[in-house]
Enzyme design. Structure first.
Site, PDB file in Angstrom:
ATOM      1  N   SER A  35       0.752  -1.178   0.111  1.00  0.00           N
ATOM      2  CA  SER A  35       0.022   0.117  -0.033  1.00  0.00           C
ATOM      3  C   SER A  35       0.768   1.207  -0.106  1.00  0.00           C
ATOM      4  O   SER A  35       0.266   2.412  -0.230  1.00  0.00           O
ATOM      5  CB  SER A  35      -0.904  -0.167   1.093  1.00  0.00           C
ATOM      6  OG  SER A  35      -1.947  -0.863   0.819  1.00  0.00           O
ATOM      7  N   TYR A  93     -10.759   2.271   5.751  1.00  0.00           N
ATOM      8  CA  TYR A  93      -9.839   1.719   4.770  1.00  0.00           C
ATOM      9  C   TYR A  93     -10.201   0.847   3.818  1.00  0.00           C
ATOM     10  O   TYR A  93     -10.927  -0.024   4.095  1.00  0.00           O
ATOM     11  CB  TYR A  93      -8.619   1.287   5.497  1.00  0.00           C
ATOM     12  CG  TYR A  93      -7.138   1.209   4.702  1.00  0.00           C
ATOM     13  CD1 TYR A  93      -6.360   2.280   4.502  1.00  0.00           C
ATOM     14  CD2 TYR A  93      -6.859   0.032   4.324  1.00  0.00           C
ATOM     15  CE1 TYR A  93      -5.166   2.169   3.918  1.00  0.00           C
ATOM     16  CE2 TYR A  93      -5.498  -0.307   3.570  1.00  0.00           C
ATOM     17  CZ  TYR A  93      -4.864   0.789   3.158  1.00  0.00           C
ATOM     18  OH  TYR A  93      -3.668   0.752   2.636  1.00  0.00           O
ATOM     19  N   SER A  94      -9.936   1.494   2.509  1.00  0.00           N
ATOM     20  CA  SER A  94     -10.663   0.620   1.456  1.00  0.00           C
ATOM     21  C   SER A  94      -9.644   0.543   0.207  1.00  0.00           C
ATOM     22  O   SER A  94      -9.599   1.767  -0.402  1.00  0.00           O
ATOM     23  CB  SER A  94     -12.136   0.975   1.151  1.00  0.00           C
ATOM     24  OG  SER A  94     -12.620   0.211   0.005  1.00  0.00           O
ATOM     25  N   ASN A  95      -9.169  -0.176  -0.154  1.00  0.00           N
ATOM     26  CA  ASN A  95      -8.316  -0.566  -1.418  1.00  0.00           C
ATOM     27  C   ASN A  95      -9.315  -0.111  -2.632  1.00  0.00           C
ATOM     28  O   ASN A  95      -8.396   0.415  -3.648  1.00  0.00           O
ATOM     29  CB  ASN A  95      -7.833  -1.924  -1.685  1.00  0.00           C
ATOM     30  CG  ASN A  95      -6.717  -2.163  -0.621  1.00  0.00           C
ATOM     31  OD1 ASN A  95      -5.463  -1.653  -0.711  1.00  0.00           O
ATOM     32  ND2 ASN A  95      -6.911  -2.924   0.358  1.00  0.00           N
ATOM     33  N   GLY A 136       2.994  -0.657   3.882  1.00  0.00           N
ATOM     34  CA  GLY A 136       2.293  -1.685   2.926  1.00  0.00           C
ATOM     35  C   GLY A 136       2.455  -2.999   3.479  1.00  0.00           C
ATOM     36  O   GLY A 136       3.431  -3.628   3.986  1.00  0.00           O
TER      37      GLY A 136
END
Length: 365
Positions: free
Chosen positions: A84, A177-179, A320
């Protein structure tokens, strides 16, 4: 392929000195001690770090073994998958486009991707670009719904996984949090520029500041190009499992990139020094909301996390988590920078706290 049990995980490799000016230190090196503890006490196969001080002196470190099957050494400043941390690169490109007047932070997603984002409680006419970059959109995280199979995922496939589920909350109401947010950010970059997000990151960031060991893997590229430690997961028995080579497309603009600790330090230092963004966009990037997901006192800007330092002040970075690797680190406004990587994922929370403590030690000493 299961790693050979005969190789001791606790074997240590000496840190590598990159700057003669740092060699005069007589006291024990707390960063090296921290990496040794990550290997010896926490049981990670390998740990790597790069630390830059206010004067620009850089020191790189390694501990453990780079390959459990052969006992090979950990490559100095070896490449790792940075997960990330990719989000910060993507956010920089979006904010450059904002500075050029091609995107507005308060543009709705539908301004650039009309009709694409619809679902239960989900409407791209209500979600802004700022909310994507800051994780306040309410979009569900597609990673929760990925099948456990190593294959190529197209970006729209990742988005579709998320849109099959209802919104977590109304846009702007909370932080989560969301990709999925960064998949959409990448798609907006591609729509606005007419180029792939990989090309834009390469041209606008990697080449611009000379990151020689950083890249966005091409579709289907399961390898790591340069010297690197192997990355591991754990099998059903808890034994380490080599997962170094896989298609990282499930991360895309949210988590696909490869880099080194030193390149991450260079990137974050250049960003904070204003070499990548105009002052107005850098100020937007550093405008934060509480994000305890990253630890006590953490706050999230636009693809950038601030965390408090034990010696006062904050540092800025991201971190990440991806298959085989975990990275933690950041930079301060006065030129200090530190990044730590370990070669197993997912480690337990205590191990990651220890890695974050090494970052704090490096930046505060």
């Amino acid at each position: 392929m299961r790693a050979a049990a005969a190789v001791a995980v606790g074997a240590l490799a000496a840190g590598v000195l990159a700057s003669p000016a740092a060699s005069a230190a007589a006291r024990p090196d707390e960063v090296r001690q921290g990496l040794d503890a990550l290997v010896g006490s926490d049981g990670v196969p390998a740990a790597l770090a790069s630390v830059t001080d206010r004067e620009g002196h850089t020191r790189t470190y390694t501990a453990g073994v780079g390959d459990l099957a052969t006992g090979a050494k950990v490559p100095r400043d070896g490449q790792v998958r940075i997960g990330s941390n990719t989000k910060t690169f993507t956010a920089v490109v979006v904010l450059q486009l904002v500075g050029e007047g091609k995107i507005g932070l308060d543009d709705r997603v539908d301004t650039h991707l009309p009709g694409l984002v619809r679902g239960e409680g989900i409407d791209g006419r209500r979600i802004t670009v700022r909310q994507l970059l800051q994780h306040t959109s309410g979009l569900p995280n597609y990673v929760k719904y990925l099948a456990d199979e190593p294959r190529y995922y197209a970006p729209h496939e990742l988005l579709d996984l998320a849109l099959q589920h209802k919104a977590d909350f109304a846009p702007g109401r909370k932080w989560a949090y969301s990709n999925t947010n960064y998949v959409l950010a990448g798609l907006i970059v591609e729509k606005v520029t007419g180029h792939s997000v990989a090309e834009e990151i390469d041209r606008r960031v990697i080449k611009r500041i000379g990151l020689r060991h950083t890249y966005f893997p091409a579709p289907g590229d399961a390898t790591i190009r340069e010297p690197h430690p192997k990355g591991y997961d754990r099998d059903a028995t808890g034994a380490p499992l080599d997962v170094t080579e896989f298609d990282p497309s499930w991360g895309w603009a949210a988590g696909q990139m490869v880099s080194t600790s030193s390149d991450l330090n260079k990137f974050l230092s250049a960003l904070l020094a204003g070499r990548l963004l105009p002052a107005a966009q850098l100020a937007e990037m550093r405008t934060t909301v509480p994000a305890e997901y990253f630890g006590p006192g953490a706050r999230y800007g636009l693809g950038l996390v601030s965390k408090p330092l034990s010696c006062g002040g904050v540092y800025w970075g991201h971190g990440g988590s991806t298959t085989g690797y975990e990275t933690r680190g950041g930079a301060t406004g006065d030129g200090r920078a530190a990044n730590v990587a370990v070669t197993i994922q997912p480690p337990d929370k205590a191990t990651m706290r220890h890695a974050e403590n090494v970052v704090d030690t490096a930046l505060c000493r």
